[in-house]
Scaffold this motif. Structure first.
Motif, PDB file in Angstrom:
ATOM      1  N   LEU A  10       0.991  -1.125  -0.008  1.00  0.00           N
ATOM      2  CA  LEU A  10      -0.210  -0.116  -0.265  1.00  0.00           C
ATOM      3  C   LEU A  10       1.101   1.539  -0.134  1.00  0.00           C
ATOM      4  CD1 LEU A  10      -2.879  -0.523   2.898  1.00  0.00           C
ATOM      5  CD2 LEU A  10      -2.746  -0.968  -0.130  1.00  0.00           C
ATOM      6  N   ASP A  11       0.071   2.547  -1.197  1.00  0.00           N
ATOM      7  CA  ASP A  11       1.197   3.283  -0.993  1.00  0.00           C
ATOM      8  C   ASP A  11       1.442   4.209   0.923  1.00  0.00           C
ATOM      9  OD1 ASP A  11       0.624   6.456  -1.023  1.00  0.00           O
ATOM     10  OD2 ASP A  11       1.483   6.050  -2.932  1.00  0.00           O
ATOM     11  N   LEU A  36      -5.494  -4.465   7.592  1.00  0.00           N
ATOM     12  CA  LEU A  36      -4.667  -3.536   8.541  1.00  0.00           C
ATOM     13  C   LEU A  36      -5.340  -3.571  10.518  1.00  0.00           C
ATOM     14  CD1 LEU A  36      -6.200  -0.508   6.040  1.00  0.00           C
ATOM     15  CD2 LEU A  36      -3.662  -1.245   7.076  1.00  0.00           C
ATOM     16  N   VAL A  37      -4.081  -3.665  10.826  1.00  0.00           N
ATOM     17  CA  VAL A  37      -4.547  -3.640  12.371  1.00  0.00           C
ATOM     18  C   VAL A  37      -4.849  -2.885  13.293  1.00  0.00           C
ATOM     19  CG1 VAL A  37      -4.090  -6.099  14.239  1.00  0.00           C
ATOM     20  CG2 VAL A  37      -4.087  -6.446  11.651  1.00  0.00           C
ATOM     21  N   ASN A  38      -5.716  -3.645  14.005  1.00  0.00           N
ATOM     22  CA  ASN A  38      -6.045  -2.623  15.269  1.00  0.00           C
ATOM     23  C   ASN A  38      -6.039  -3.408  16.700  1.00  0.00           C
ATOM     24  OD1 ASN A  38      -6.747  -0.573  17.478  1.00  0.00           O
ATOM     25  ND2 ASN A  38      -8.886   0.042  16.208  1.00  0.00           N
ATOM     26  N   ASP A  39      -4.339  -3.452  16.912  1.00  0.00           N
ATOM     27  CA  ASP A  39      -4.119  -3.897  18.328  1.00  0.00           C
ATOM     28  C   ASP A  39      -4.924  -3.412  19.338  1.00  0.00           C
ATOM     29  OD1 ASP A  39      -2.505  -6.402  17.077  1.00  0.00           O
ATOM     30  OD2 ASP A  39      -0.687  -4.655  17.452  1.00  0.00           O
ATOM     31  N   ARG A  40      -5.715  -2.121  19.449  1.00  0.00           N
ATOM     32  CA  ARG A  40      -6.154  -1.955  20.604  1.00  0.00           C
ATOM     33  C   ARG A  40      -8.120  -2.660  21.206  1.00  0.00           C
ATOM     34  NH1 ARG A  40      -4.380   2.001  17.477  1.00  0.00           N
ATOM     35  NH2 ARG A  40      -6.620   2.268  16.771  1.00  0.00           N
ATOM     36  N   TYR A  45      -8.499  -5.762   9.329  1.00  0.00           N
ATOM     37  CA  TYR A  45     -10.072  -5.176   8.464  1.00  0.00           C
ATOM     38  C   TYR A  45      -9.077  -5.228   6.903  1.00  0.00           C
ATOM     39  CZ  TYR A  45     -11.818  -1.594  11.404  1.00  0.00           C
ATOM     40  OH  TYR A  45     -12.623  -0.892  12.630  1.00  0.00           O
ATOM     41  N   PRO A  46      -9.373  -6.020   6.018  1.00  0.00           N
ATOM     42  CA  PRO A  46      -9.220  -6.967   5.380  1.00  0.00           C
ATOM     43  C   PRO A  46      -8.672  -5.836   3.722  1.00  0.00           C
ATOM     44  CG  PRO A  46     -11.493  -6.992   5.205  1.00  0.00           C
ATOM     45  CD  PRO A  46     -11.000  -6.232   6.098  1.00  0.00           C
ATOM     46  N   ILE A  51      -7.410  -2.828  -2.246  1.00  0.00           N
ATOM     47  CA  ILE A  51      -8.224  -1.501  -1.713  1.00  0.00           C
ATOM     48  C   ILE A  51      -8.517  -1.843   0.029  1.00  0.00           C
ATOM     49  CG2 ILE A  51      -9.921  -0.417  -1.828  1.00  0.00           C
ATOM     50  CD1 ILE A  51     -10.305  -0.894  -4.902  1.00  0.00           C
ATOM     51  N   PRO A  52      -7.889  -0.585   1.180  1.00  0.00           N
ATOM     52  CA  PRO A  52      -8.701  -1.325   1.733  1.00  0.00           C
ATOM     53  C   PRO A  52      -9.751  -1.360   2.276  1.00  0.00           C
ATOM     54  CG  PRO A  52      -6.778   0.404   1.776  1.00  0.00           C
ATOM     55  CD  PRO A  52      -7.009  -0.122   0.790  1.00  0.00           C
TER      56      PRO A  52
END
Length: 66
Positions: A10-11, A36-40, A45-46, A51-52
């Motif tokens: 990803l850019d 894309l990971v949110n550890d909190r 998110y795939p 494309i996210p």
């Protein structure tokens, strides 16, 4: 015959502005897993076709449960 897709990166400018839609915090990009990971919050998110997909209902638990 099985063909492995090349990992796309990803850019970096896009990564700088993307935030979690749930808590508006930063996300960690995992290129091999294409997420894309949110550890909190423990969600990922795939990334589909480079494309996210930043929709809450598309988030999956993270780390993945076996």
């Amino acid at each position: 015959m099985y063909k492995r897709q090349a990992l796309m990166s990803l850019d970096s400018q896009l990564l700088d502005i993307l935030v979690c839609p749930q808590d508006k915090g930063p996300l960690k990009y995992l290129a091999e897993e294409q997420v894309l990971v949110n550890d909190r919050l423990g969600v990922a998110y795939p990334i589909e076709n480079d494309i996210p997909v930043m929709l809450v209902d598309h988030a999956t638990p993270w780390p993945r449960q076996n």
